[in-house]
Design a protein around this motif. Sequence first.
Motif, PDB file in Angstrom:
ATOM      1  N   ALA A   1       0.842  -1.207   0.000  1.00  0.00           N
ATOM      2  CA  ALA A   1       0.000   0.000   0.000  1.00  0.00           C
ATOM      3  C   ALA A   1       0.872   1.250   0.000  1.00  0.00           C
ATOM      4  O   ALA A   1       0.562   2.232  -0.685  1.00  0.00           O
ATOM      5  CB  ALA A   1      -0.933  -0.013   1.215  1.00  0.00           C
ATOM      6  N   GLY A   2       1.973   1.214   0.756  1.00  0.00           N
ATOM      7  CA  GLY A   2       2.905   2.346   0.768  1.00  0.00           C
ATOM      8  C   GLY A   2       3.533   2.581  -0.596  1.00  0.00           C
ATOM      9  O   GLY A   2       3.674   3.721  -1.048  1.00  0.00           O
ATOM     10  N   MET A   3       3.886   1.494  -1.282  1.00  0.00           N
ATOM     11  CA  MET A   3       4.464   1.625  -2.624  1.00  0.00           C
ATOM     12  C   MET A   3       3.437   2.190  -3.605  1.00  0.00           C
ATOM     13  O   MET A   3       3.762   3.050  -4.434  1.00  0.00           O
ATOM     14  CB  MET A   3       4.988   0.277  -3.122  1.00  0.00           C
ATOM     15  N   THR A   4       2.200   1.742  -3.495  1.00  0.00           N
ATOM     16  CA  THR A   4       1.145   2.253  -4.375  1.00  0.00           C
ATOM     17  C   THR A   4       0.920   3.746  -4.131  1.00  0.00           C
ATOM     18  O   THR A   4       0.786   4.523  -5.078  1.00  0.00           O
ATOM     19  CB  THR A   4      -0.167   1.470  -4.144  1.00  0.00           C
ATOM     20  N   ALA A   5       0.892   4.149  -2.867  1.00  0.00           N
ATOM     21  CA  ALA A   5       0.693   5.559  -2.534  1.00  0.00           C
ATOM     22  C   ALA A   5       1.841   6.415  -3.076  1.00  0.00           C
ATOM     23  O   ALA A   5       1.612   7.489  -3.653  1.00  0.00           O
ATOM     24  CB  ALA A   5       0.567   5.730  -1.019  1.00  0.00           C
ATOM     25  N   GLN A   6       3.071   5.950  -2.919  1.00  0.00           N
ATOM     26  CA  GLN A   6       4.216   6.718  -3.415  1.00  0.00           C
ATOM     27  C   GLN A   6       4.254   6.763  -4.939  1.00  0.00           C
ATOM     28  O   GLN A   6       4.662   7.769  -5.524  1.00  0.00           O
ATOM     29  CB  GLN A   6       5.526   6.155  -2.858  1.00  0.00           C
ATOM     30  N   ARG A   7       3.794   5.701  -5.579  1.00  0.00           N
ATOM     31  CA  ARG A   7       3.717   5.719  -7.045  1.00  0.00           C
ATOM     32  C   ARG A   7       2.702   6.767  -7.503  1.00  0.00           C
ATOM     33  O   ARG A   7       2.938   7.490  -8.467  1.00  0.00           O
ATOM     34  CB  ARG A   7       3.348   4.332  -7.575  1.00  0.00           C
ATOM     35  N   SER A   8       1.592   6.890  -6.792  1.00  0.00           N
ATOM     36  CA  SER A   8       0.597   7.925  -7.096  1.00  0.00           C
ATOM     37  C   SER A   8       1.205   9.312  -6.932  1.00  0.00           C
ATOM     38  O   SER A   8       0.974  10.204  -7.751  1.00  0.00           O
ATOM     39  CB  SER A   8      -0.618   7.794  -6.175  1.00  0.00           C
ATOM     40  N   ARG A   9       1.981   9.471  -5.876  1.00  0.00           N
ATOM     41  CA  ARG A   9       2.664  10.749  -5.636  1.00  0.00           C
ATOM     42  C   ARG A   9       3.619  11.081  -6.777  1.00  0.00           C
ATOM     43  O   ARG A   9       3.678  12.216  -7.247  1.00  0.00           O
ATOM     44  CB  ARG A   9       3.406  10.666  -4.306  1.00  0.00           C
ATOM     45  N   MET A  10       4.362  10.059  -7.250  1.00  0.00           N
ATOM     46  CA  MET A  10       5.290  10.260  -8.371  1.00  0.00           C
ATOM     47  C   MET A  10       4.538  10.654  -9.637  1.00  0.00           C
ATOM     48  O   MET A  10       5.007  11.496 -10.407  1.00  0.00           O
ATOM     49  CB  MET A  10       6.102   8.998  -8.631  1.00  0.00           C
ATOM     50  N   ASP A  11       3.375  10.055  -9.872  1.00  0.00           N
ATOM     51  CA  ASP A  11       2.568  10.409 -11.044  1.00  0.00           C
ATOM     52  C   ASP A  11       2.166  11.883 -11.004  1.00  0.00           C
ATOM     53  O   ASP A  11       2.218  12.579 -12.028  1.00  0.00           O
ATOM     54  CB  ASP A  11       1.316   9.534 -11.129  1.00  0.00           C
ATOM     55  N   ILE A  12       1.770  12.362  -9.838  1.00  0.00           N
ATOM     56  CA  ILE A  12       1.372  13.767  -9.689  1.00  0.00           C
ATOM     57  C   ILE A  12       2.568  14.688  -9.891  1.00  0.00           C
ATOM     58  O   ILE A  12       2.471  15.723 -10.554  1.00  0.00           O
ATOM     59  CB  ILE A  12       0.716  14.008  -8.314  1.00  0.00           C
ATOM     60  N   VAL A  13       3.727  14.311  -9.344  1.00  0.00           N
ATOM     61  CA  VAL A  13       4.944  15.114  -9.538  1.00  0.00           C
ATOM     62  C   VAL A  13       5.288  15.194 -11.024  1.00  0.00           C
ATOM     63  O   VAL A  13       5.595  16.271 -11.546  1.00  0.00           O
ATOM     64  CB  VAL A  13       6.131  14.540  -8.726  1.00  0.00           C
ATOM     65  N   ALA A  14       5.200  14.063 -11.723  1.00  0.00           N
ATOM     66  CA  ALA A  14       5.488  14.059 -13.160  1.00  0.00           C
ATOM     67  C   ALA A  14       4.523  14.965 -13.906  1.00  0.00           C
ATOM     68  O   ALA A  14       4.922  15.706 -14.817  1.00  0.00           O
ATOM     69  CB  ALA A  14       5.407  12.629 -13.702  1.00  0.00           C
ATOM     70  N   GLU A  15       3.266  14.940 -13.524  1.00  0.00           N
ATOM     71  CA  GLU A  15       2.268  15.821 -14.144  1.00  0.00           C
ATOM     72  C   GLU A  15       2.606  17.289 -13.897  1.00  0.00           C
ATOM     73  O   GLU A  15       2.514  18.118 -14.812  1.00  0.00           O
ATOM     74  CB  GLU A  15       0.888  15.497 -13.577  1.00  0.00           C
ATOM     75  N   ASN A  16       3.005  17.610 -12.673  1.00  0.00           N
ATOM     76  CA  ASN A  16       3.375  18.988 -12.344  1.00  0.00           C
ATOM     77  C   ASN A  16       4.560  19.462 -13.172  1.00  0.00           C
ATOM     78  O   ASN A  16       4.547  20.569 -13.723  1.00  0.00           O
ATOM     79  CB  ASN A  16       3.688  19.128 -10.851  1.00  0.00           C
ATOM     80  N   ILE A  17       5.589  18.622 -13.273  1.00  0.00           N
ATOM     81  CA  ILE A  17       6.781  19.002 -14.044  1.00  0.00           C
ATOM     82  C   ILE A  17       6.424  19.171 -15.519  1.00  0.00           C
ATOM     83  O   ILE A  17       6.862  20.127 -16.165  1.00  0.00           O
ATOM     84  CB  ILE A  17       7.906  17.965 -13.841  1.00  0.00           C
ATOM     85  N   ALA A  18       5.617  18.264 -16.040  1.00  0.00           N
ATOM     86  CA  ALA A  18       5.237  18.340 -17.453  1.00  0.00           C
ATOM     87  C   ALA A  18       4.451  19.606 -17.772  1.00  0.00           C
ATOM     88  O   ALA A  18       4.535  20.134 -18.882  1.00  0.00           O
ATOM     89  CB  ALA A  18       4.418  17.103 -17.836  1.00  0.00           C
ATOM     90  N   ASN A  19       3.711  20.115 -16.792  1.00  0.00           N
ATOM     91  CA  ASN A  19       2.865  21.286 -17.019  1.00  0.00           C
ATOM     92  C   ASN A  19       3.415  22.570 -16.410  1.00  0.00           C
ATOM     93  O   ASN A  19       2.685  23.555 -16.258  1.00  0.00           O
ATOM     94  CB  ASN A  19       1.459  21.018 -16.474  1.00  0.00           C
ATOM     95  N   ALA A  20       4.694  22.589 -16.083  1.00  0.00           N
ATOM     96  CA  ALA A  20       5.301  23.748 -15.426  1.00  0.00           C
ATOM     97  C   ALA A  20       5.224  25.020 -16.263  1.00  0.00           C
ATOM     98  O   ALA A  20       5.339  26.120 -15.724  1.00  0.00           O
ATOM     99  CB  ALA A  20       6.757  23.445 -15.057  1.00  0.00           C
ATOM    100  N   GLU A  21       5.014  24.892 -17.563  1.00  0.00           N
ATOM    101  CA  GLU A  21       4.930  26.064 -18.444  1.00  0.00           C
ATOM    102  C   GLU A  21       3.571  26.171 -19.136  1.00  0.00           C
ATOM    103  O   GLU A  21       3.408  26.995 -20.042  1.00  0.00           O
ATOM    104  CB  GLU A  21       6.041  26.003 -19.499  1.00  0.00           C
ATOM    105  N   SER A  22       2.596  25.373 -18.725  1.00  0.00           N
ATOM    106  CA  SER A  22       1.279  25.374 -19.376  1.00  0.00           C
ATOM    107  C   SER A  22       0.450  26.567 -18.907  1.00  0.00           C
ATOM    108  O   SER A  22       0.018  26.631 -17.760  1.00  0.00           O
ATOM    109  CB  SER A  22       0.526  24.074 -19.064  1.00  0.00           C
ATOM    110  N   THR A  23       0.221  27.493 -19.817  1.00  0.00           N
ATOM    111  CA  THR A  23      -0.538  28.701 -19.474  1.00  0.00           C
ATOM    112  C   THR A  23      -2.018  28.568 -19.815  1.00  0.00           C
ATOM    113  O   THR A  23      -2.796  29.449 -19.466  1.00  0.00           O
ATOM    114  CB  THR A  23       0.042  29.923 -20.201  1.00  0.00           C
TER     115      THR A  23
ATOM    116  N   ASN B   1       9.775   1.209   1.449  1.00  0.00           N
ATOM    117  CA  ASN B   1       8.702   0.219   1.462  1.00  0.00           C
ATOM    118  C   ASN B   1       9.132  -1.080   0.799  1.00  0.00           C
ATOM    119  O   ASN B   1       8.756  -2.166   1.238  1.00  0.00           O
ATOM    120  CB  ASN B   1       7.444   0.779   0.790  1.00  0.00           C
ATOM    121  N   VAL B   2       9.931  -0.991  -0.265  1.00  0.00           N
ATOM    122  CA  VAL B   2      10.466  -2.199  -0.911  1.00  0.00           C
ATOM    123  C   VAL B   2      11.345  -2.966   0.076  1.00  0.00           C
ATOM    124  O   VAL B   2      11.232  -4.182   0.212  1.00  0.00           O
ATOM    125  CB  VAL B   2      11.245  -1.849  -2.199  1.00  0.00           C
TER     126      VAL B   2
END
Length: 148
Positions: free
Chosen positions: A14-36, A129-130
């Motif tokens: 469950a901890g690994m799944t939660a952290q993977r979700s967090r990583m997905d959100i971080v990736a989304e934030n970085i990808a959209n850092a310049e989206s106006t 967690n691993v």
Amino acid sequence: MANDLLSSMHISAAGMTAQRSRMDIVAENIANAESTRTPDGGPYRRRQAVFEATPATQSFSNVFNSSFAKDRHQSVRASHVAQDPTPFREVFDPSHPDADGKGVVRMPNVNPVEEMVDMNSAARSFEANVSTMEASKRMFLKSLELLK
């Protein structure tokens, strides 16, 4: 007893799944850092995964008599994604297609450095967690050896 040993593995998973979700959100934030522009209008707004403690599926209370074991063990899950309320950055760029009448462009409230720190933190938590799951697996296998 096997269920009790597997409980820690379920919690680690469950901890690994939660952290993977967090990583997905971080990736989304970085990808959209310049989206106006977004479908909702205006610049992209930084998002954050919100974690919540949840009761674990198993309990160790039948194995140990300590007060720790009598408490219900807690797992984790990403309960929802929250938008960061910090204000958008304002950049003077009159040539930008999204500039207002004064030449100011509202940019996402994403700080790439902060996102990298968050990404490293999520990666370290995932690795922890691993490690916990691997230790639980070793304990489970040793227990099976004792039953032979």
